[in-house]
Design a protein around this motif. Structure first.
Motif, mmCIF file in Angstrom:
data_model
loop_
_atom_site.group_PDB
_atom_site.id
_atom_site.type_symbol
_atom_site.label_atom_id
_atom_site.label_comp_id
_atom_site.label_asym_id
_atom_site.label_seq_id
_atom_site.Cartn_x
_atom_site.Cartn_y
_atom_site.Cartn_z
ATOM 1 N N ALA A 1 -23.013 9.606 -28.112
ATOM 2 C CA ALA A 1 -24.085 8.621 -27.933
ATOM 3 C C ALA A 1 -24.244 7.695 -29.130
ATOM 4 N N LEU A 2 -24.319 8.247 -30.325
ATOM 5 C CA LEU A 2 -24.538 7.413 -31.496
ATOM 6 C C LEU A 2 -23.357 6.479 -31.734
ATOM 7 N N THR A 3 -22.150 6.975 -31.557
ATOM 8 C CA THR A 3 -20.970 6.134 -31.732
ATOM 9 C C THR A 3 -20.968 4.999 -30.718
ATOM 10 N N ALA A 4 -21.279 5.331 -29.478
ATOM 11 C CA ALA A 4 -21.330 4.308 -28.431
ATOM 12 C C ALA A 4 -22.373 3.253 -28.757
ATOM 13 N N ALA A 5 -23.539 3.690 -29.219
ATOM 14 C CA ALA A 5 -24.622 2.762 -29.519
ATOM 15 C C ALA A 5 -24.262 1.839 -30.674
ATOM 16 N N GLN A 6 -23.762 2.406 -31.768
ATOM 17 C CA GLN A 6 -23.466 1.579 -32.933
ATOM 18 C C GLN A 6 -22.301 0.630 -32.657
ATOM 19 N N THR A 7 -21.292 1.103 -31.962
ATOM 20 C CA THR A 7 -20.156 0.248 -31.645
ATOM 21 C C THR A 7 -20.573 -0.922 -30.770
ATOM 22 N N GLU A 8 -21.387 -0.641 -29.755
ATOM 23 C CA GLU A 8 -21.830 -1.693 -28.853
ATOM 24 C C GLU A 8 -22.733 -2.694 -29.560
ATOM 25 N N VAL A 9 -23.660 -2.210 -30.369
ATOM 26 C CA VAL A 9 -24.554 -3.107 -31.092
ATOM 27 C C VAL A 9 -23.760 -3.992 -32.050
ATOM 28 N N ASP A 10 -22.824 -3.397 -32.768
ATOM 29 C CA ASP A 10 -21.996 -4.185 -33.677
ATOM 30 C C ASP A 10 -21.216 -5.256 -32.926
ATOM 31 N N ASP A 11 -20.640 -4.879 -31.770
ATOM 32 C CA ASP A 11 -19.861 -5.836 -30.986
ATOM 33 C C ASP A 11 -20.752 -6.951 -30.443
ATOM 34 N N ALA A 12 -21.861 -6.569 -29.832
ATOM 35 C CA ALA A 12 -22.733 -7.553 -29.189
ATOM 36 C C ALA A 12 -23.339 -8.512 -30.207
ATOM 37 N N LEU A 13 -23.801 -7.961 -31.319
ATOM 38 C CA LEU A 13 -24.492 -8.799 -32.290
ATOM 39 C C LEU A 13 -23.532 -9.545 -33.203
ATOM 40 N N SER A 14 -22.228 -9.314 -33.033
ATOM 41 C CA SER A 14 -21.268 -10.178 -33.714
ATOM 42 C C SER A 14 -21.309 -11.579 -33.111
ATOM 43 N N LEU A 15 -21.882 -11.693 -31.900
ATOM 44 C CA LEU A 15 -22.088 -12.997 -31.284
ATOM 45 C C LEU A 15 -23.175 -13.778 -32.015
ATOM 46 N N GLY A 16 -24.027 -13.068 -32.727
ATOM 47 C CA GLY A 16 -25.143 -13.659 -33.454
ATOM 48 C C GLY A 16 -26.357 -12.750 -33.388
ATOM 49 N N GLY A 17 -27.345 -12.982 -34.259
ATOM 50 C CA GLY A 17 -28.567 -12.209 -34.219
ATOM 51 C C GLY A 17 -28.438 -10.832 -34.843
ATOM 52 N N SER A 18 -29.483 -10.041 -34.676
ATOM 53 C CA SER A 18 -29.519 -8.695 -35.233
ATOM 54 C C SER A 18 -30.495 -7.853 -34.432
ATOM 55 N N GLY A 19 -30.448 -6.537 -34.668
ATOM 56 C CA GLY A 19 -31.351 -5.652 -33.954
ATOM 57 C C GLY A 19 -30.877 -4.221 -33.959
ATOM 58 N N GLY A 20 -31.369 -3.436 -32.990
ATOM 59 C CA GLY A 20 -31.012 -2.030 -32.924
ATOM 60 C C GLY A 20 -31.306 -1.465 -31.548
ATOM 61 N N VAL A 21 -30.930 -0.202 -31.346
ATOM 62 C CA VAL A 21 -31.183 0.484 -30.084
ATOM 63 C C VAL A 21 -31.496 1.947 -30.360
ATOM 64 N N ILE A 22 -32.173 2.583 -29.419
ATOM 65 C CA ILE A 22 -32.291 4.033 -29.412
ATOM 66 C C ILE A 22 -31.644 4.543 -28.128
ATOM 67 N N VAL A 23 -31.031 5.713 -28.217
ATOM 68 C CA VAL A 23 -30.264 6.275 -27.105
ATOM 69 C C VAL A 23 -30.604 7.754 -26.963
ATOM 70 N N MET A 24 -30.606 8.243 -25.730
ATOM 71 C CA MET A 24 -30.750 9.666 -25.457
ATOM 72 C C MET A 24 -29.657 10.082 -24.480
ATOM 73 N N ASP A 25 -28.978 11.208 -24.771
ATOM 74 C CA ASP A 25 -27.973 11.687 -23.816
ATOM 75 C C ASP A 25 -28.508 12.886 -23.042
ATOM 76 N N THR A 26 -27.721 13.404 -22.106
ATOM 77 C CA THR A 26 -28.196 14.471 -21.236
ATOM 78 C C THR A 26 -28.287 15.822 -21.935
#
Length: 355
Positions: free
Chosen positions: A294-319
């Motif tokens: 979960a954490l790897t997926a979240a950080q990788t996606e945030v890094d990829d998405a926000l390389s388009l511009g901007g900044s931010g974060g996410v919280i994730v919960m797995d099963t």
């Protein structure tokens, strides 16, 4: 062969979730929240401000955990916690939301039930006290997924949700933040809203610096004792927004998403335009379904998405009830609690969650 193995594992997990309660052990429960991400550094908050945010996060965690500890649903826990944060002027959601360029508070929220992937969202509310409750009502009491503006407020009122005068959402520090932003842009400053208290009577304590660069969106993700995932998010949007702007929060799959089938629940905070363009929340779940932690997926996606511009974060919960916190900013107001761990909160990016 590898993909077949994952499919088999997923099918087994879904069968376990669907099995009678007596035939399976409870997975326990887990809960995580955020109160916004941004440039939040130790020298930008006074000791009083730091303590106030930590106390507010702890109250929200306590509200959610009280529901889950009694066998309540992930959706109920999320609503309980977010309603508290919507009433807390420290956060950019509900009472304490930022102002539009026209001097209005326009509120957005979304909620999603991971067990059946039903969802509800609202945008541009101005009179409904708890937007998260309105989003849930759209999910459970209407045939739709998203309602906006006056229609959304009318629907909320029709199902008995509390309505308030728009001045209820007014806070002096958010108003002064709007004044400053418009002056910097060379834009006209609207008249002070009708019903707003005088500046002297409206002082907010403790208030962060007005030039604080952060996103005060609030959100929660949960796994309940029945193994059901859910996610919810609520926000006032961005200061001085115009033309009825709507960000990622009520866009299912962008700022909010939950799916037991994919094994995750996500709530985002940040520059919403980029979260929408990259469908961040949905893509995080897809990464997890493909086998990423979960954490790897979240950080990788945030890094990829926000390389388009901007900044931010996410919280994730797995099963498995493991929360993850990913960000591209120097801080994010956040916290977690579970059936086996006490409530922990953190603010700064390099800080571990602690009781």
């Amino acid at each position: 062969m590898k993909s077949l193995s994952r499919a088999a594992v997923l099918a087994a997990a879904l069968a376990l979730i669907a099995a009678p309660a007596a035939a399976q052990e409870s997975p326990g429960w887990s809960f995580a929240i955020h109160g916004g991400a941004g440039v939040i550094e130790r020298d930008s908050l006074t000791a009083e401000q730091d303590a106030a945010y930590r106390a507010a996060l702890k109250r929200a965690l306590d509200a959610g955990s009280a529901v889950l500890a009694q066998g309540g649903s992930a959706l109920d826990a999320i609503q309980a916690a977010i309603e508290l944060m919507e009433d807390d002027p420290l956060f950019n959601a509900g009472r304490g939301a930022v102002f539009t360029a026209a001097g209005r508070n326009e509120l957005d929220a979304a909620v999603m039930n991971g067990s059946d992937r039903t969802a509800g969202a609202v945008a541009g509310l101005t009179t409904t006290r708890h937007p998260i409750a309105a989003a849930r009502a759209v999910m459970e009491q209407s045939p739709h997924v998203m309602l906006i503006g006056e229609g959304a407020d009318s629907f909320a009122a029709s199902v008995g949700l509390e309505q308030v005068d728009p001045s209820f959402f007014f806070t002096e520090r958010r108003w002064q933040g709007l004044v400053r932003a418009l002056e910097q842009q060379g834009q006209p400053v609207p008249e002070r809203p009708a019903g707003a208290p005088s500046p002297q009577a409206a002082a907010d304590l403790p208030a962060p610096p007005l030039n604080e660069r952060k996103f005060g969106t609030v959100g929660a993700v949960a796994l309940d004792s029945q193994g059901r995932l859910a996610a919810g998010t609520s926000t006032g949007g961005t200061t001085a927004k115009r033309w009825g702007r709507v960000g990622d929060v009520p866009v299912i799959g962008a700022g909010t998403y939950a799916s037991n089938a994919e094994g995750c629940a996500v709530s985002a905070t940040g520059d919403g335009e980029f979260y929408i363009r990259a469908s961040v929340a949905r893509d995080i779940c897809a990464r997890i379904a493909a086998g990423s932690p979960a954490l790897t997926a979240a950080q990788t996606e945030v890094d990829d998405a926000l390389s388009l511009g901007g900044s931010g974060g996410v919280i994730v919960m797995d099963t498995d009830g493991r929360p993850g916190f990913a960000m591209t900013t120097s801080g994010m107001y956040r916290g977690a609690v579970s059936a086996t761990q006490p409530a922990r909160v953190a603010i700064y990016g390099d800080e571990e969650l602690r009781p």
